[in-house]
Design a protein around this motif. Structure first.
Motif, short mmCIF file in Angstrom:
data_model
loop_
_atom_site.label_atom_id
_atom_site.label_comp_id
_atom_site.label_asym_id
_atom_site.label_seq_id
_atom_site.Cartn_x
_atom_site.Cartn_y
_atom_site.Cartn_z
N GLY A 1 18.70 4.73 -41.03
CA GLY A 1 19.10 3.33 -40.82
C GLY A 1 18.13 2.36 -41.48
O GLY A 1 17.43 2.72 -42.42
N HIS A 2 18.10 1.13 -40.96
CA HIS A 2 17.24 0.07 -41.49
C HIS A 2 16.04 -0.15 -40.58
O HIS A 2 16.19 -0.16 -39.35
N GLU B 1 17.56 0.07 -36.96
CA GLU B 1 18.82 -0.64 -36.77
C GLU B 1 19.99 0.15 -37.37
O GLU B 1 19.82 0.85 -38.37
N ASP B 2 21.16 0.01 -36.78
CA ASP B 2 22.37 0.72 -37.20
C ASP B 2 22.09 2.21 -37.38
O ASP B 2 22.38 2.80 -38.44
N PRO B 3 21.51 2.85 -36.36
CA PRO B 3 21.05 4.22 -36.54
C PRO B 3 22.17 5.25 -36.63
O PRO B 3 23.18 5.16 -35.95
N ILE B 4 21.96 6.21 -37.51
CA ILE B 4 22.78 7.42 -37.56
C ILE B 4 21.85 8.57 -37.16
O ILE B 4 20.85 8.83 -37.82
N LYS B 5 22.18 9.23 -36.05
CA LYS B 5 21.31 10.27 -35.52
C LYS B 5 21.91 11.65 -35.77
O LYS B 5 23.08 11.87 -35.46
N GLN C 1 15.58 0.91 -46.09
CA GLN C 1 16.36 2.09 -45.72
C GLN C 1 15.37 3.22 -45.40
O GLN C 1 14.53 3.56 -46.24
N LYS D 1 23.81 6.41 -47.70
CA LYS D 1 22.82 5.55 -48.37
C LYS D 1 21.58 6.35 -48.73
O LYS D 1 21.41 7.50 -48.31
N TYR E 1 25.37 10.44 -43.79
CA TYR E 1 24.70 9.18 -44.18
C TYR E 1 24.69 9.09 -45.70
O TYR E 1 24.03 9.88 -46.37
#
Length: 268
Positions: free
Chosen positions: A64-65, A36-40, A70, A16, A14
């Motif tokens: 994510g958001h 939202e737009d999750p990175i797990k 963020q 950001k 990730y």
């Protein structure tokens, strides 16, 4: 250094910069599902990261958001009673700092000590009492992580509390306020211990949060704390306590919890 390896690994996943960190307690991990737009990233994949062993804790970082911000959320935390050292329990907070987190929202399921509370209430943590008999800052000191003797006169940010109270009023959410007492666990308190905690000025009691908040303040991260009063503490009601009850209650109040935290994040 371990933390450098951990941060470098995460940044590969990730890129950001999360400004808000969330630590989600027992039964409260549902908030991470709103990102939202999750990175797990599972804890077991992260170098030098502990692993959750408690039911109700998914055991992953979620990036994510959330309502325009963020964020990075800990979907499941670590506890001293699991056998981890205080340094291990608070390691994720150090990682969050290096990732760019400036605000930490820490949540937990807690037993109600204030007899005016009831199971299902949300409580804004105004302060805490450390009853764990130890402190995550004990040991060798790294000046780069914070001062040797950190000030704890505003462990929980008054500005963030004000935002949360405004949100609760706007959305007509009942929001108690009180002092959280941190014990080691894993057994629940005796009725005598609960009476002692009330005498000391505690309104809720749990087995987490205090170590993470101490390290967050040491790292100059602003903190907002929210407890879900999942049950009344021992001796207040004539019934035994169980972890199943904790999860059941947090499930019932999740809509209010989600609304409060999401709207607060939006207004930070």
């Amino acid at each position: 250094m371990n933390i450098v390896e951990t941060v470098n690994f995460i940044k590969e996943k990730y890129q950001k910069t999360p400004k808000v960190g969330l630590i989600l307690g027992s039964g409260l991990g549902v908030l991470a599902d709103e990102i939202e737009d999750p990175i797990k990233v599972p804890y077991q994949d992260i170098p030098h990261f502990p692993v959750s062993t408690v039911s109700g804790h998914a055991g992953q970082l979620v990036f994510g958001h959330l309502n325009g911000k963020q964020v990075v959320a800990m979907q499941g935390r670590f506890h001293f009673y699991e056998g981890y050292s205080m340094k291990e329990v608070t390691y994720p907070v150090r990682v969050m700092k290096e990732l760019g987190v400036e605000v930490l929202i820490v949540t937990n399921a807690a037993g109600g000590v204030n007899t005016e509370f009831q199971a299902g209430d949300l409580m804004l943590i105004t302060d805490h009492i450390n009853q764990m008999g130890t402190n995550p800052l004990i040991g060798s000191h790294d000046e780069g992580q914070g001062v040797r003797f950190p000030d704890m006169s505003e462990a929980y940010s008054k500005k963030l509390m004000s935002i949360a109270m405004d949100v609760a009023e706007k959305h007509q959410l009942k929001l108690q306020q009180g002092v959280y007492v941190g014990n080691t666990g894993p057994c629940y308190e005796t009725p005598a211990e609960v009476r002692m905690i009330r005498t000391l000025g505690g309104d809720a009691v749990g087995m987490s949060t205090v170590p993470e908040v101490i390290v967050a303040r040491h790292a100059n991260i602003k903190v907002l704390g929210i407890s879900c009063i999942s049950n009344m503490a021992a001796g207040i009601l004539p019934q035994p306590l169980s972890h199943d009850e904790v999860i059941e209650t947090t499930e019932k109040v999740k809509a209010n919890f989600l609304q409060l935290v999401k709207a607060t994040v939006e207004n930070i």
